[in-house]
Design a protein around this motif. Sequence first.
Motif, PDB file in Angstrom:
ATOM      1  N   LEU A   5     -20.431   5.098  -7.819  1.00 29.90           N
ATOM      2  CA  LEU A   5     -20.162   4.510  -9.121  1.00 29.90           C
ATOM      3  C   LEU A   5     -18.764   3.908  -9.175  1.00 29.90           C
ATOM      4  O   LEU A   5     -18.272   3.542 -10.225  1.00 29.90           O
ATOM      5  CB  LEU A   5     -20.284   5.566 -10.226  1.00 29.90           C
ATOM      6  CG  LEU A   5     -21.661   6.191 -10.400  1.00 29.90           C
ATOM      7  CD1 LEU A   5     -21.649   7.146 -11.576  1.00 29.90           C
ATOM      8  CD2 LEU A   5     -22.715   5.124 -10.613  1.00 29.90           C
ATOM      9  N   GLY A   6     -18.120   3.868  -8.004  1.00 31.35           N
ATOM     10  CA  GLY A   6     -16.790   3.273  -7.961  1.00 31.35           C
ATOM     11  C   GLY A   6     -15.709   4.220  -8.445  1.00 31.35           C
ATOM     12  O   GLY A   6     -14.615   3.794  -8.769  1.00 31.35           O
ATOM     13  N   THR A  48      -5.653   2.041  -2.288  1.00 31.63           N
ATOM     14  CA  THR A  48      -6.591   0.982  -2.677  1.00 31.63           C
ATOM     15  C   THR A  48      -7.893   1.548  -3.219  1.00 31.63           C
ATOM     16  O   THR A  48      -8.540   0.934  -4.048  1.00 31.63           O
ATOM     17  CB  THR A  48      -6.924   0.088  -1.469  1.00 31.63           C
ATOM     18  OG1 THR A  48      -7.274   0.944  -0.390  1.00 31.63           O
ATOM     19  CG2 THR A  48      -5.767  -0.788  -1.105  1.00 31.63           C
ATOM     20  N   GLY A  97      -7.566   0.248  -9.373  1.00 30.79           N
ATOM     21  CA  GLY A  97      -8.273  -1.002  -9.619  1.00 30.79           C
ATOM     22  C   GLY A  97      -7.251  -2.102  -9.738  1.00 30.79           C
ATOM     23  O   GLY A  97      -6.041  -1.863  -9.764  1.00 30.79           O
ATOM     24  N   ALA A  98      -7.728  -3.328  -9.768  1.00 37.03           N
ATOM     25  CA  ALA A  98      -6.818  -4.454  -9.996  1.00 37.03           C
ATOM     26  C   ALA A  98      -6.203  -4.306 -11.381  1.00 37.03           C
ATOM     27  O   ALA A  98      -6.814  -3.762 -12.289  1.00 37.03           O
ATOM     28  CB  ALA A  98      -7.573  -5.757  -9.886  1.00 37.03           C
ATOM     29  N   ALA A  99      -5.019  -4.770 -11.513  1.00 37.43           N
ATOM     30  CA  ALA A  99      -4.305  -4.614 -12.791  1.00 37.43           C
ATOM     31  C   ALA A  99      -4.976  -5.410 -13.900  1.00 37.43           C
ATOM     32  O   ALA A  99      -5.633  -6.382 -13.646  1.00 37.43           O
ATOM     33  CB  ALA A  99      -2.872  -5.084 -12.644  1.00 37.43           C
TER      34      ALA A  99
END
Lengths: 242, 267
Positions: A218-219, A236, A240-242
Amino acid sequence: MSDNLQTLGDALPRLGDAVLVTLQLTLGGAALAFVLALLLGFGSRSHRGAVRVPSRVVVEFFRGTSLIVQMFWLFYVLPVFGFRLESLACGVLALGLNYGAYGAEVVRGSINSVPAGQWEASTALNLGHVHRLRRVIFPQAWALMIPMFTNLLIQLLKGSALATYILLHDLNYFTEQLRRSTQDTFFSFTFGLLVYFAIAYLLTLVMNALEVRAKNRLGAGPTLREVLRIAPVPATAKAGAA
Amino acid sequence: MTDRDTTPAIEFRGVVKRFGDNTVLDGLDFTVAKGDRVTLIGPSGSGKTTILRLLMTLEESNGGLILIDGEPYTHEMRGGKRVAVPEKRRRQVRRRVGMVFQQFNLFPNMSVLENIIEAPVHVLGLSTAQAVVRAEELLEQVGLADKRDARCTQLSGGQQQRVAIARALAMDPEILLLDEVTSALDPEIVADVLGVLREVAETTDITMLIVTHEMQFARDVSNRVLMFDHGRIIEEAEPEVIFTAPREERTQQFLSAVLGEDTADRS
């Protein structure tokens, strides 16, 4: 003490058999409980009364009756109606029914806990009912179910000790036999506790691995491989990406 | 064909929606022509989002009919009685309708690509290869070609919303419902998402129904604006008219309240 160990050493082959019986009860009961939990859990959510009502009745009945009485009933009463089951089958059946009823509530609750937005997005994409459950809802509910299933599995393992009373030579029975042959209550029962604990701990480890894997899918959280390495999780994987 | 072209894409006939004692829509009538871009504005609780949710069958109406391309969608009249249309036929009509949500609602158990191809493969019956080609085009279009295999949870809100737009477009909808799609986003990335939607509006003839507080976007994209209050349309006009010279006092109040807090031009 050395006498005790001597007695235990002599009994070791029987210990293996006893652990095997306990494992058969536990894993067989768990497999049956899992299937029933899914059927009854989904059944309890059905819009059709003909499915929902029987599911609820079965859940409430087997949740609300004593496991040992269920075992006795299967073992002593069922033959009266002409069905004679092996002890092991009775044990597996009783454990499966009892814990399946608890598991059904876990399944139902977890399915209901998947955010409404996931159901709505599936409708917006016109996914069919079964497809939606299988591909979208269940994988998310699964991650929620596992910790609760772990609890139930450990309880099921401990509940399996009751099978001694339907004449199965399981771990509990072995402990009792050990007590008789050593005449040492402390030694034999402590030994029994430790073996039960060891099995419970192994089961917990397996379930935790399943949980890590389900969450990762589910990440959320690291991969199982990362956990097993016991190395620090790479940044990483978390951020998550900002 | 000409006959079909004049059939409205969407028609509400006396639609009633109640939540308990609260009547949100009380006999709402309106139509949306094919290719129209209609923005619904109005204070919260005025029924805008309910209209989109009814069109996506996320809510059941309590009265009236909703027609898509002239076809009964959720209910129909049979023998003088209003009856629900069976799910099987609803699905056929629903295929033409897509929706993008405020909270994106991507499937966390799937990668970006899997999110996009899931329904085209399993609902439209495309081969995986076809669906992937189309998904890659769409990801290119929303500027996320490099995120193809990323997990949704690794994306920012703006990126997730762009994936959600690609996912909706992958179903080739004739009608696209946009429900406050930028409300959950940080101000600086709102423009990215609106840019993607502007391009969709320019390059396709998809009928759009938009609920938004982004008035500049509404002005740029839509050809009609409906002002709602208490579940009724109180004013309806072209965006130029309604934003510059609203007729109703209630509209003036609403717009000055919204535009007042929205001083920064986000377009």
